[in-house]
Motif scaffolding. Sequence first.
Motif, PDB file in Angstrom:
ATOM      1  N   GLY A  35     -34.515 -27.464  14.310  1.00 53.91           N
ATOM      2  CA  GLY A  35     -34.452 -28.053  15.637  1.00 53.91           C
ATOM      3  C   GLY A  35     -33.534 -29.252  15.685  1.00 53.91           C
ATOM      4  O   GLY A  35     -33.291 -29.904  14.668  1.00 53.91           O
ATOM      5  N   PHE A  37     -33.212 -32.840  17.808  1.00 55.00           N
ATOM      6  CA  PHE A  37     -33.933 -33.781  18.649  1.00 55.00           C
ATOM      7  C   PHE A  37     -33.028 -34.978  18.898  1.00 55.00           C
ATOM      8  O   PHE A  37     -32.040 -35.191  18.196  1.00 55.00           O
ATOM      9  CB  PHE A  37     -35.209 -34.259  17.939  1.00 55.00           C
ATOM     10  CG  PHE A  37     -36.249 -33.197  17.777  1.00 55.00           C
ATOM     11  CD1 PHE A  37     -36.131 -32.209  16.798  1.00 55.00           C
ATOM     12  CD2 PHE A  37     -37.348 -33.155  18.616  1.00 55.00           C
ATOM     13  CE1 PHE A  37     -37.088 -31.227  16.656  1.00 55.00           C
ATOM     14  CE2 PHE A  37     -38.317 -32.173  18.476  1.00 55.00           C
ATOM     15  CZ  PHE A  37     -38.186 -31.211  17.495  1.00 55.00           C
ATOM     16  N   ARG A  45     -38.572 -39.803  21.595  1.00 50.14           N
ATOM     17  CA  ARG A  45     -37.814 -38.690  21.031  1.00 50.14           C
ATOM     18  C   ARG A  45     -38.059 -37.433  21.847  1.00 50.14           C
ATOM     19  O   ARG A  45     -39.189 -37.191  22.288  1.00 50.14           O
ATOM     20  CB  ARG A  45     -38.243 -38.473  19.584  1.00 50.14           C
ATOM     21  CG  ARG A  45     -37.557 -37.356  18.866  1.00 50.14           C
ATOM     22  CD  ARG A  45     -37.912 -37.369  17.391  1.00 50.14           C
ATOM     23  NE  ARG A  45     -39.329 -37.556  17.172  1.00 50.14           N
ATOM     24  CZ  ARG A  45     -39.890 -37.803  15.982  1.00 50.14           C
ATOM     25  NH1 ARG A  45     -39.109 -37.923  14.913  1.00 50.14           N
ATOM     26  NH2 ARG A  45     -41.185 -37.941  15.864  1.00 50.14           N
ATOM     27  N   GLU A  46     -37.013 -36.620  22.026  1.00 51.98           N
ATOM     28  CA  GLU A  46     -37.155 -35.396  22.820  1.00 51.98           C
ATOM     29  C   GLU A  46     -36.485 -34.237  22.097  1.00 51.98           C
ATOM     30  O   GLU A  46     -35.481 -34.411  21.410  1.00 51.98           O
ATOM     31  CB  GLU A  46     -36.550 -35.574  24.211  1.00 51.98           C
ATOM     32  CG  GLU A  46     -35.091 -35.935  24.227  1.00 51.98           C
ATOM     33  CD  GLU A  46     -34.576 -36.194  25.635  1.00 51.98           C
ATOM     34  OE1 GLU A  46     -35.378 -36.229  26.574  1.00 51.98           O
ATOM     35  OE2 GLU A  46     -33.347 -36.381  25.783  1.00 51.98           O
ATOM     36  N   GLY A  47     -37.043 -33.070  22.275  1.00 55.09           N
ATOM     37  CA  GLY A  47     -36.460 -31.871  21.688  1.00 55.09           C
ATOM     38  C   GLY A  47     -35.304 -31.368  22.521  1.00 55.09           C
ATOM     39  O   GLY A  47     -35.352 -31.412  23.751  1.00 55.09           O
ATOM     40  N   VAL A  50     -33.913 -25.377  19.559  1.00 50.43           N
ATOM     41  CA  VAL A  50     -34.514 -24.887  18.314  1.00 50.43           C
ATOM     42  C   VAL A  50     -33.973 -23.499  18.021  1.00 50.43           C
ATOM     43  O   VAL A  50     -33.547 -22.781  18.927  1.00 50.43           O
ATOM     44  CB  VAL A  50     -36.051 -24.855  18.406  1.00 50.43           C
ATOM     45  CG1 VAL A  50     -36.608 -26.255  18.621  1.00 50.43           C
ATOM     46  CG2 VAL A  50     -36.517 -23.921  19.494  1.00 50.43           C
ATOM     47  N   PHE A 104     -40.716 -27.304  20.073  1.00 52.01           N
ATOM     48  CA  PHE A 104     -40.149 -28.563  20.548  1.00 52.01           C
ATOM     49  C   PHE A 104     -41.045 -29.746  20.191  1.00 52.01           C
ATOM     50  O   PHE A 104     -40.740 -30.876  20.548  1.00 52.01           O
ATOM     51  CB  PHE A 104     -39.920 -28.512  22.056  1.00 52.01           C
ATOM     52  CG  PHE A 104     -38.725 -27.689  22.428  1.00 52.01           C
ATOM     53  CD1 PHE A 104     -38.871 -26.385  22.874  1.00 52.01           C
ATOM     54  CD2 PHE A 104     -37.442 -28.208  22.325  1.00 52.01           C
ATOM     55  CE1 PHE A 104     -37.768 -25.614  23.206  1.00 52.01           C
ATOM     56  CE2 PHE A 104     -36.332 -27.450  22.659  1.00 52.01           C
ATOM     57  CZ  PHE A 104     -36.504 -26.152  23.105  1.00 52.01           C
ATOM     58  N   SER A 105     -42.133 -29.462  19.507  1.00 57.04           N
ATOM     59  CA  SER A 105     -43.002 -30.546  19.070  1.00 57.04           C
ATOM     60  C   SER A 105     -42.493 -31.097  17.749  1.00 57.04           C
ATOM     61  O   SER A 105     -42.389 -30.372  16.762  1.00 57.04           O
ATOM     62  CB  SER A 105     -44.426 -30.050  18.897  1.00 57.04           C
ATOM     63  OG  SER A 105     -45.217 -31.040  18.256  1.00 57.04           O
ATOM     64  N   ALA A 106     -42.225 -32.387  17.724  1.00 53.05           N
ATOM     65  CA  ALA A 106     -41.709 -33.017  16.504  1.00 53.05           C
ATOM     66  C   ALA A 106     -42.705 -32.907  15.357  1.00 53.05           C
ATOM     67  O   ALA A 106     -42.301 -32.882  14.183  1.00 53.05           O
ATOM     68  CB  ALA A 106     -41.373 -34.473  16.777  1.00 53.05           C
ATOM     69  N   TYR A 109     -42.267 -30.307  12.428  1.00 55.09           N
ATOM     70  CA  TYR A 109     -41.175 -30.400  11.467  1.00 55.09           C
ATOM     71  C   TYR A 109     -41.508 -31.378  10.351  1.00 55.09           C
ATOM     72  O   TYR A 109     -41.810 -32.547  10.590  1.00 55.09           O
ATOM     73  CB  TYR A 109     -39.891 -30.825  12.183  1.00 55.09           C
ATOM     74  CG  TYR A 109     -39.472 -29.788  13.199  1.00 55.09           C
ATOM     75  CD1 TYR A 109     -40.001 -29.784  14.484  1.00 55.09           C
ATOM     76  CD2 TYR A 109     -38.576 -28.779  12.847  1.00 55.09           C
ATOM     77  CE1 TYR A 109     -39.640 -28.807  15.391  1.00 55.09           C
ATOM     78  CE2 TYR A 109     -38.208 -27.806  13.758  1.00 55.09           C
ATOM     79  CZ  TYR A 109     -38.751 -27.831  15.032  1.00 55.09           C
ATOM     80  OH  TYR A 109     -38.396 -26.862  15.928  1.00 55.09           O
ATOM     81  N   TRP A 112     -36.642 -34.147   8.031  1.00 51.71           N
ATOM     82  CA  TRP A 112     -35.757 -34.749   9.035  1.00 51.71           C
ATOM     83  C   TRP A 112     -34.519 -35.330   8.364  1.00 51.71           C
ATOM     84  O   TRP A 112     -34.593 -35.852   7.243  1.00 51.71           O
ATOM     85  CB  TRP A 112     -36.482 -35.870   9.778  1.00 51.71           C
ATOM     86  CG  TRP A 112     -37.590 -35.370  10.644  1.00 51.71           C
ATOM     87  CD1 TRP A 112     -38.855 -35.045  10.269  1.00 51.71           C
ATOM     88  CD2 TRP A 112     -37.509 -35.120  12.050  1.00 51.71           C
ATOM     89  NE1 TRP A 112     -39.580 -34.603  11.348  1.00 51.71           N
ATOM     90  CE2 TRP A 112     -38.779 -34.642  12.454  1.00 51.71           C
ATOM     91  CE3 TRP A 112     -36.504 -35.252  12.999  1.00 51.71           C
ATOM     92  CZ2 TRP A 112     -39.064 -34.299  13.775  1.00 51.71           C
ATOM     93  CZ3 TRP A 112     -36.778 -34.910  14.314  1.00 51.71           C
ATOM     94  CH2 TRP A 112     -38.047 -34.435  14.694  1.00 51.71           C
TER      95      TRP A 112
END
Length: 121
Positions: A35, A37, A45-47, A50, A104-106, A109, A112
């Motif tokens: 993904g 972000f 933070r936003e997605g 993905v 889209f949920s951090a 993951y 990073w």
Amino acid sequence: HVQLVESGGGSVQAGGSLRLSCAARGYTYDTYCMGWFRRPPGKEREGIAVIDSDGDTAYAESLKDRFTISVDNAKNTLYLRMNSLKPEDTAMYYCAASRGVASFSAMTYAYWGQGTQVTVS
């Protein structure tokens, strides 16, 4: 040990384009969901986009017409192509890897990158 290294950020004028790269070490992209972000200044933070291990993609609705996520498995590199950039795209951009489903949920993951700054003026 999984390592993600972003590059390709920088300063660009509104309307311009950039391509961000995310090089992976320690695993191969075809076994992970990936993904992109971003964190704009002073915001959460936003997605953005993905891609799963089958190559299926999904985008934030507001960005899908300008941003494209892709993977080059031979180079083990993830990309984010950004077109028609706007000042509101200014943010730190991060790539992330997950053994789970593309999300889209951090929190999904585990791995990073360090981030690459994009500034649009």
